[in-house]
Write a protein that holds these residues in place. Structure first.
Motif, PDB file in Angstrom:
ATOM      1  N   VAL A 145       9.666-101.893 -23.663  1.00  0.00           N
ATOM      2  CA  VAL A 145       9.696-100.799 -23.700  1.00  0.00           C
ATOM      3  C   VAL A 145       9.621-100.046 -23.186  1.00  0.00           C
ATOM      4  O   VAL A 145      10.202 -98.925 -22.404  1.00  0.00           O
ATOM      5  CB  VAL A 145      10.135-100.297 -25.076  1.00  0.00           C
ATOM      6  CG1 VAL A 145      10.701 -98.805 -24.870  1.00  0.00           C
ATOM      7  CG2 VAL A 145      11.089-100.695 -26.330  1.00  0.00           C
ATOM      8  N   ALA A 146       8.314-100.105 -22.784  1.00  0.00           N
ATOM      9  CA  ALA A 146       7.470 -99.153 -22.281  1.00  0.00           C
ATOM     10  C   ALA A 146       7.604 -99.319 -20.307  1.00  0.00           C
ATOM     11  O   ALA A 146       7.568 -97.844 -19.812  1.00  0.00           O
ATOM     12  CB  ALA A 146       5.811 -99.603 -22.140  1.00  0.00           C
ATOM     13  N   PRO A 147       8.296-100.838 -19.516  1.00  0.00           N
ATOM     14  CA  PRO A 147       8.102-100.440 -18.331  1.00  0.00           C
ATOM     15  C   PRO A 147       9.570 -99.500 -17.698  1.00  0.00           C
ATOM     16  O   PRO A 147       8.698 -98.859 -17.223  1.00  0.00           O
ATOM     17  CB  PRO A 147       8.624-101.612 -18.022  1.00  0.00           C
ATOM     18  CG  PRO A 147       7.812-102.330 -19.362  1.00  0.00           C
ATOM     19  CD  PRO A 147       7.829-101.385 -19.967  1.00  0.00           C
ATOM     20  N   PRO A 148      10.615 -99.748 -18.991  1.00  0.00           N
ATOM     21  CA  PRO A 148      12.279 -98.417 -18.504  1.00  0.00           C
ATOM     22  C   PRO A 148      11.205 -97.113 -18.542  1.00  0.00           C
ATOM     23  O   PRO A 148      11.846 -95.807 -18.361  1.00  0.00           O
ATOM     24  CB  PRO A 148      13.239 -98.927 -19.033  1.00  0.00           C
ATOM     25  CG  PRO A 148      12.396 -99.896 -20.425  1.00  0.00           C
ATOM     26  CD  PRO A 148      10.940-100.415 -19.669  1.00  0.00           C
ATOM     27  N   LEU A 149      11.127 -96.929 -20.153  1.00  0.00           N
ATOM     28  CA  LEU A 149      10.334 -95.683 -20.265  1.00  0.00           C
ATOM     29  C   LEU A 149       9.761 -94.346 -19.496  1.00  0.00           C
ATOM     30  O   LEU A 149       9.501 -93.001 -18.901  1.00  0.00           O
ATOM     31  CB  LEU A 149       9.494 -95.272 -21.863  1.00  0.00           C
ATOM     32  CG  LEU A 149       9.290 -94.206 -22.572  1.00  0.00           C
ATOM     33  CD1 LEU A 149      10.300 -93.351 -22.105  1.00  0.00           C
ATOM     34  CD2 LEU A 149       8.773 -94.370 -23.567  1.00  0.00           C
ATOM     35  N   LEU A 150       8.361 -95.473 -19.043  1.00  0.00           N
ATOM     36  CA  LEU A 150       7.296 -94.514 -18.335  1.00  0.00           C
ATOM     37  C   LEU A 150       8.032 -94.777 -16.670  1.00  0.00           C
ATOM     38  O   LEU A 150       7.695 -94.233 -15.712  1.00  0.00           O
ATOM     39  CB  LEU A 150       5.951 -96.234 -17.822  1.00  0.00           C
ATOM     40  CG  LEU A 150       5.649 -96.222 -18.897  1.00  0.00           C
ATOM     41  CD1 LEU A 150       4.208 -96.605 -19.190  1.00  0.00           C
ATOM     42  CD2 LEU A 150       4.694 -94.796 -19.154  1.00  0.00           C
ATOM     43  N   LEU A 162       7.511-110.118 -16.113  1.00  0.00           N
ATOM     44  CA  LEU A 162       9.554-109.770 -15.157  1.00  0.00           C
ATOM     45  C   LEU A 162       9.708-108.154 -15.216  1.00  0.00           C
ATOM     46  O   LEU A 162      10.299-107.490 -14.838  1.00  0.00           O
ATOM     47  CB  LEU A 162      10.357-110.927 -15.752  1.00  0.00           C
ATOM     48  CG  LEU A 162      10.328-112.106 -15.356  1.00  0.00           C
ATOM     49  CD1 LEU A 162      11.102-113.372 -15.486  1.00  0.00           C
ATOM     50  CD2 LEU A 162       9.860-112.271 -13.713  1.00  0.00           C
ATOM     51  N   ILE A 163       9.524-108.197 -16.896  1.00  0.00           N
ATOM     52  CA  ILE A 163      10.724-106.799 -17.069  1.00  0.00           C
ATOM     53  C   ILE A 163       9.827-105.555 -16.741  1.00  0.00           C
ATOM     54  O   ILE A 163      10.545-104.442 -16.317  1.00  0.00           O
ATOM     55  CB  ILE A 163      10.379-106.438 -18.541  1.00  0.00           C
ATOM     56  CG1 ILE A 163      10.948-107.852 -19.255  1.00  0.00           C
ATOM     57  CG2 ILE A 163      10.689-105.138 -19.187  1.00  0.00           C
ATOM     58  CD1 ILE A 163      11.234-107.959 -21.313  1.00  0.00           C
ATOM     59  N   ALA A 179       3.998-104.192 -11.525  1.00  0.00           N
ATOM     60  CA  ALA A 179       3.791-104.910 -12.177  1.00  0.00           C
ATOM     61  C   ALA A 179       2.476-106.277 -12.112  1.00  0.00           C
ATOM     62  O   ALA A 179       1.777-107.037 -12.692  1.00  0.00           O
ATOM     63  CB  ALA A 179       4.928-105.940 -12.485  1.00  0.00           C
ATOM     64  N   LEU A 180       1.974-106.978 -10.796  1.00  0.00           N
ATOM     65  CA  LEU A 180       1.088-107.690 -10.463  1.00  0.00           C
ATOM     66  C   LEU A 180      -0.524-106.771 -10.407  1.00  0.00           C
ATOM     67  O   LEU A 180      -1.134-107.496 -11.053  1.00  0.00           O
ATOM     68  CB  LEU A 180       1.611-108.189  -8.696  1.00  0.00           C
ATOM     69  CG  LEU A 180       2.449-109.262  -8.542  1.00  0.00           C
ATOM     70  CD1 LEU A 180       2.502-109.435  -7.167  1.00  0.00           C
ATOM     71  CD2 LEU A 180       2.676-110.414  -9.552  1.00  0.00           C
ATOM     72  N   ALA A 181       0.267-105.673 -10.122  1.00  0.00           N
ATOM     73  CA  ALA A 181      -1.509-104.842 -10.089  1.00  0.00           C
ATOM     74  C   ALA A 181      -1.513-105.116 -12.026  1.00  0.00           C
ATOM     75  O   ALA A 181      -3.386-105.118 -12.033  1.00  0.00           O
ATOM     76  CB  ALA A 181      -1.385-103.888  -9.606  1.00  0.00           C
ATOM     77  N   LYS A 182      -0.637-104.883 -12.231  1.00  0.00           N
ATOM     78  CA  LYS A 182      -1.139-105.096 -14.024  1.00  0.00           C
ATOM     79  C   LYS A 182      -1.635-106.231 -14.773  1.00  0.00           C
ATOM     80  O   LYS A 182      -2.473-106.958 -15.872  1.00  0.00           O
ATOM     81  CB  LYS A 182       0.027-104.267 -14.833  1.00  0.00           C
ATOM     82  CG  LYS A 182       0.257-104.347 -17.102  1.00  0.00           C
ATOM     83  CD  LYS A 182       0.990-104.360 -17.361  1.00  0.00           C
ATOM     84  CE  LYS A 182       0.147-104.198 -18.846  1.00  0.00           C
ATOM     85  NZ  LYS A 182       2.152-104.101 -19.466  1.00  0.00           N
ATOM     86  N   ALA A 183      -0.965-107.444 -13.891  1.00  0.00           N
ATOM     87  CA  ALA A 183      -1.592-108.836 -14.522  1.00  0.00           C
ATOM     88  C   ALA A 183      -2.851-109.113 -13.579  1.00  0.00           C
ATOM     89  O   ALA A 183      -3.557-109.029 -14.556  1.00  0.00           O
ATOM     90  CB  ALA A 183      -0.287-109.813 -14.113  1.00  0.00           C
TER      91      ALA A 183
END
Length: 354
Positions: A287-292, A151-152, A162-166
């Motif tokens: 933390v990673a998603p907003p930073l990236l 979700l984050i 997000a779905l690709a990472k999953a």
């Protein structure tokens, strides 16, 4: 030669050998992870006293949050060995390795474990004799995604990312599992697990025949349960404590934006560089998603961001410290190699998709 006939020179040599033996034993005890866990806060207090409380609190909080997983894992290992049920569980995987790999990759992709929390469950799988291929599938896929992270990640980078990472989490598990299956078929990894508490689990008492579920009614089985419980709890606790101390140091002294900023740019090379930098780095999944997302707005490619996130989750320093405690060097090297390769391939594929 009796003591009465021993020459002074021989006596000195005997004392010298005894002293060196005791010295080596003392140094080996000092090299314990507990020593590093105890000395690290003291070193921080001496060099940077203002951060000592922050580092201790971070490591202690992370360790306490892992205790439920640790408790379940050590109780399960001790129960399986005391009852003799580990033989049944081990036989359940025989002849079904492909199915076990697929299920392990799927379960790992859905399990809510970070890279360190998965370690107790890997120890349990090693103890019951699960195929190394299925263990590797679970090991590689489990740190990558969980419901909160999904979700984050979607909120910061969008649902396609997000779905690709999953999807890549499950794919990496399948890739690693079948790669290890092929290597094992070629004769690799004959003894994957390290010794625990001074002895290999293969050398300990293994109860045959039908399982005895009321194991406490037999003195030998009750003793086996207590012994396994204590040995595995101590073994896993000391390595997880060290892993979280390392994590606290990284989070405190290595700014995440500084690490991530190194992997900007476009093309194939930044994807490879992102995986290489992401492996030893620690970047919290929240933390990673907003930073990236901010870095991608400044020109970082989606493929490099994906490679960095996957490599960092699979092979961060805290995770590798714990991995090293469980498996021998060839398995450790395979884990690192498969994680790096999978991160690069995922990043390149996602870059093409994007």
């Amino acid at each position: 030669m009796t003591d009465s006939l021993m020459t002074p020179a021989a006596g000195r040599r005997t004392l010298s050998h005894a002293f060196l033996r005791d010295l080596r034993g003392g140094l080996a005890r000092l090299a314990s992870p507990w020593t590093a866990v105890a000395l690290t806060p003291l070193a921080v207090a001496f060099l940077d006293s203002a951060r000592t409380g922050e580092i201790v609190a971070f490591a202690a909080s992370a360790f306490v949050s892992t205790l439920p997983y640790l408790a379940v894992a050590v109780l399960l290992i001790a129960w399986l060995k005391a009852t003799g049920a580990q033989a049944i569980v081990g036989r359940a995987f025989q002849g079904r390795e492909t199915q076990a790999i697929v299920l392990a990759a799927l379960l790992g992709g859905l399990a809510p474990f970070c890279s360190c929390q998965v370690i107790p469950f890997i120890a349990g799988l090693l103890a019951i004799g699960a195929p190394l291929s299925a263990i590797m599938a679970f090991w590689l896929s489990s740190p990558l995604i969980d419901p909160p992270t999904l979700l984050i990640t979607a909120a910061a980078l969008g649902w396609p990312f997000a779905l690709a990472k999953a999807g890549f989490a499950v794919a990496l598990g399948l890739f690693g599992g079948f790669a290890v299956k092929a290597m094992v078929a070629g004769g690799a990894f004959a003894e994957p697990a390290r010794a625990v508490a001074g002895g290999s689990c293969c050398r300990k008492k293994v109860f045959g025949g039908a399982p005895v579920w009321r194991f406490w009614q037999e003195e030998e089985r009750g003793e086996a349960f207590r012994s396994e419980l204590a040995a595995n709890a101590l073994f896993l606790a000391k390595w997880l404590a060290l892993a979280y101390v390392i994590e606290a140091l990284l989070v405190t002294y290595v700014p995440a934006d500084l690490v991530a900023g190194v992997v900007g740019g476009e093309g194939v090379l930044p994807v490879i560089l992102a995986a290489l930098v992401g492996m030893p780095a620690y970047l919290n999944s929240y933390v990673a998603p907003p930073l990236l997302a901010g870095l991608m707005e400044q020109g970082m490619t989606a493929g490099a961001a994906m490679a960095f996130m996957i490599a960092g989750a699979v092979s961060s320093v805290p995770a590798m410290a714990a991995v090293w405690s469980l498996v021998r060097l060839p398995v450790f090297a395979a884990y690192i190699g498969l994680g790096l390769t999978g991160a690069v391939l995922s990043g390149l594929l996602f870059q093409l998709m994007s």
